[in-house]
Design an enzyme around this catalytic site. Structure first.
Site, PDB file in Angstrom:
ATOM      1  N   CYS A  96      39.554  18.412 -30.229  1.00 44.17           N
ATOM      2  CA  CYS A  96      38.652  17.207 -29.286  1.00 44.17           C
ATOM      3  C   CYS A  96      38.453  15.734 -29.220  1.00 44.17           C
ATOM      4  O   CYS A  96      38.403  15.812 -27.982  1.00 44.17           O
ATOM      5  CB  CYS A  96      37.410  18.057 -29.970  1.00 44.17           C
ATOM      6  SG  CYS A  96      36.405  19.268 -30.764  1.00 44.17           S
ATOM      7  N   HIS A 103      30.663  11.197 -29.756  1.00 43.37           N
ATOM      8  CA  HIS A 103      30.929  12.075 -30.622  1.00 43.37           C
ATOM      9  C   HIS A 103      29.925  12.867 -30.660  1.00 43.37           C
ATOM     10  O   HIS A 103      29.862  14.368 -29.864  1.00 43.37           O
ATOM     11  CB  HIS A 103      32.232  12.273 -31.216  1.00 43.37           C
ATOM     12  CG  HIS A 103      33.149  13.712 -31.568  1.00 43.37           C
ATOM     13  ND1 HIS A 103      33.449  14.216 -30.120  1.00 43.37           N
ATOM     14  CD2 HIS A 103      32.744  14.589 -32.534  1.00 43.37           C
ATOM     15  CE1 HIS A 103      34.148  15.456 -31.023  1.00 43.37           C
ATOM     16  NE2 HIS A 103      33.082  15.965 -32.455  1.00 43.37           N
ATOM     17  N   GLU A 120      29.025   9.906 -38.112  1.00 44.18           N
ATOM     18  CA  GLU A 120      29.564   8.922 -37.012  1.00 44.18           C
ATOM     19  C   GLU A 120      28.601   8.272 -36.687  1.00 44.18           C
ATOM     20  O   GLU A 120      28.158   6.456 -36.587  1.00 44.18           O
ATOM     21  CB  GLU A 120      29.329   9.387 -35.661  1.00 44.18           C
ATOM     22  CG  GLU A 120      29.553   8.922 -34.775  1.00 44.18           C
ATOM     23  CD  GLU A 120      29.725   9.477 -33.079  1.00 44.18           C
ATOM     24  OE1 GLU A 120      30.228   8.670 -32.098  1.00 44.18           O
ATOM     25  OE2 GLU A 120      29.575  10.464 -33.300  1.00 44.18           O
ATOM     26  N   LYS A 147      26.795  15.670 -25.171  1.00 45.73           N
ATOM     27  CA  LYS A 147      27.112  16.769 -25.395  1.00 45.73           C
ATOM     28  C   LYS A 147      25.758  17.270 -25.129  1.00 45.73           C
ATOM     29  O   LYS A 147      25.681  18.597 -25.471  1.00 45.73           O
ATOM     30  CB  LYS A 147      27.395  16.572 -26.603  1.00 45.73           C
ATOM     31  CG  LYS A 147      28.872  16.404 -26.663  1.00 45.73           C
ATOM     32  CD  LYS A 147      29.698  16.270 -28.017  1.00 45.73           C
ATOM     33  CE  LYS A 147      31.710  16.653 -27.925  1.00 45.73           C
ATOM     34  NZ  LYS A 147      31.311  15.446 -27.482  1.00 45.73           N
ATOM     35  N   HIS A 180      30.226  21.463 -26.343  1.00 47.25           N
ATOM     36  CA  HIS A 180      31.071  20.402 -26.592  1.00 47.25           C
ATOM     37  C   HIS A 180      32.342  21.393 -25.833  1.00 47.25           C
ATOM     38  O   HIS A 180      32.387  22.903 -25.710  1.00 47.25           O
ATOM     39  CB  HIS A 180      31.069  20.896 -28.047  1.00 47.25           C
ATOM     40  CG  HIS A 180      32.433  20.295 -28.153  1.00 47.25           C
ATOM     41  ND1 HIS A 180      33.231  18.980 -27.666  1.00 47.25           N
ATOM     42  CD2 HIS A 180      32.719  19.669 -29.553  1.00 47.25           C
ATOM     43  CE1 HIS A 180      33.909  18.211 -28.934  1.00 47.25           C
ATOM     44  NE2 HIS A 180      33.729  18.724 -29.831  1.00 47.25           N
ATOM     45  N   PHE A 216      39.092  17.881 -34.898  1.00 41.17           N
ATOM     46  CA  PHE A 216      39.622  18.742 -35.792  1.00 41.17           C
ATOM     47  C   PHE A 216      40.473  18.707 -36.713  1.00 41.17           C
ATOM     48  O   PHE A 216      41.608  18.841 -35.922  1.00 41.17           O
ATOM     49  CB  PHE A 216      39.123  20.467 -36.106  1.00 41.17           C
ATOM     50  CG  PHE A 216      37.648  21.531 -35.596  1.00 41.17           C
ATOM     51  CD1 PHE A 216      37.143  20.359 -36.446  1.00 41.17           C
ATOM     52  CD2 PHE A 216      37.590  22.351 -35.674  1.00 41.17           C
ATOM     53  CE1 PHE A 216      35.630  21.588 -35.963  1.00 41.17           C
ATOM     54  CE2 PHE A 216      36.467  23.049 -35.690  1.00 41.17           C
ATOM     55  CZ  PHE A 216      35.306  22.309 -35.936  1.00 41.17           C
TER      56      PHE A 216
END
Length: 417
Positions: free
Chosen positions: A165, A305, A316, A337, A342, A403
């Protein structure tokens, strides 16, 4: 050596919120959700029945029919948004030095639709390998940057970054570095993704990553909310033209903003879960600030994010408090998002675009779908819940985490000569 300045001179977008930059931006500001029932296959046996799909995209606006058939949808999106961005930049393609024009793209998965379709066709057959001759060039992840360069004859740097991502943010950072190091003058950068198919939805379901709020898809992506239950998968692409400042100035280009810094780091912790204290996120934001020669207090807005996952949002928020201290309470923070879903490898490009437009327009888009505070997230943070907020945005920072523990951050600043 003296590093060259890098500016943004063109934008292109195909997203769940619209297939042009103006439409996308208007829906972002008004808090529209792009989520709805999946239309691309029968989801009745799956845990998740919804996604943020692109709507009304017409490949024939960009390709001949025979050419479109040779491209996976993620590549169609890539070329289409590149066309939008190049047109927006108003570059004269007859005079640009194409040896110093490049393409650096990002995608986390690439041609997953093609891979699924060809594998499924083979499995249904009699074992005879009747494979589409375009299977490999449709499927490989680097083909998007290759197709864009072929479209324009750009012979400069050309490759695709893959960091889940964080992919398209890494692409932007690489483009930034190639330009400021005087390797190229003009780069089409960004990212694209299209993975709304049975094997990918099933795979994300198997790892319990996706929201299963099937009764209310439009409220399913709810970053920082107590009842968040996973992310909503999206698709689409975003292109950003990065250009050396003097090159842009000489041709009288419209300049949206300046890209002033980029940071990268690794969590080195877990294949999918973030570091619980946000160590990688802390490092990547510090690295970006150092690269931009800025202080934490210079930042006005963070596009986080913020995926709407139970662990990620807490991690975060802790990282932001660690890096920004008391200034964290003076920032505007939002997760777009909540509206786009996403977009995986394309998320960084789309969210960088939001950051750029926030700097241009002095407005912060909302984090929609907030209903209940999470006691593990400091409620003094201004997470711009539910409604856009006007404020002076001189500098915006955009985070993307992938990831594998990949982290990438870019910083955009209001342009001044």
């Amino acid at each position: 050596m003296r590093l060259r300045r890098v500016v943004v001179t063109g934008l292109g977008a195909i997203t769940p919120l619209g297939n042009s930059v103006p439409e996308f931006w208007q829906n972002i500001l008004t808090g529209v959700s792009g989520a709805g029932p999946i239309t691309q296959f029968d989801v009745s046996k799956f845990k998740t029945h919804f996604a943020c799909e692109v709507k009304g995209y017409d490949p024939l606006a960009y390709f001949e029919k025979k050419d479109a058939r040779k491209l996976d949808l993620f590549t169609q999106y890539a070329v289409s948004v590149a066309v939008q961005a190049v047109e927006d930049s108003k570059i004269d393609l007859t005079t640009i030095n194409k040896d110093r024009a490049g393409v650096i793209w990002g995608s986390g998965i690439g041609g997953a639709n093609t891979f699924f379709e060809e594998s499924n066709n083979y499995a249904k057959g009699d074992g005879t390998p009747r494979i589409n001759p375009f299977f490999i060039p449709k499927m490989i992840v680097d083909i998007a940057s290759g197709q864009i360069s072929i479209r324009y004859g750009f012979r400069g740097v050309n490759f695709t970054t893959v960091s889940a991502c964080a992919s398209s943010t890494n692409a932007l950072i690489d483009a930034f570095n190639y330009i400021r190091l005087n390797k190229v003058d003009y780069v089409i950068s960004g990212g694209s993704e299209s993975v709304i198919n049975p094997i990918c939805i099933g795979g994300f379901n198997a790892m319990h990553a996706l929201s299963e709020r099937n009764d209310s898809p439009h409220t399913a992506s709810r970053p920082f909310d107590l009842d968040r239950d996973g992310f909503v998968i999206g698709e689409g692409g975003g292109a950003i033209i990065l250009e050396e400042y003097e090159h842009a100035k000489k041709r009288g280009a419209k300049i949206y903003a300046e890209l002033v810094g980029g940071g990268m780091s690794a969590d080195a912790h877990h294949i999918t879960a973030p570091h619980p204290e946000g160590l990688g996120a802390i490092n990547v934001m510090k690295n970006a600030l150092e690269d931009a020669n800025l202080q934490a207090t210079d930042i006005d807005y963070i596009n986080v994010h913020g995926t709407s996952t139970p662990l990620g949002d807490i991690s975060e928020s802790k990282a932001i408090l660690s890096v920004f201290g008391e200034h964290a309470y003076k920032l505007n923070i939002s997760s777009t998002k909540s509206m786009t879903g996403h977009l995986l490898g394309a998320a960084g490009a789309i969210e960088a675009m939001v950051s750029i437009l926030s700097v241009v327009n002095d407005v912060v888009p909302p984090t929609i779908n907030h209903f209940t505070d999470d006691p593990q997230i400091d409620n003094r943070l201004n997470l711009t819940f539910n409604t856009a907020q006007k404020r002076n945005v001189n500098v915006a920072l955009s985070n993307t985490f992938g990831f594998g523990g990949h982290n990438a951050t870019v910083i955009f600043k209001k342009f001044k000569d």
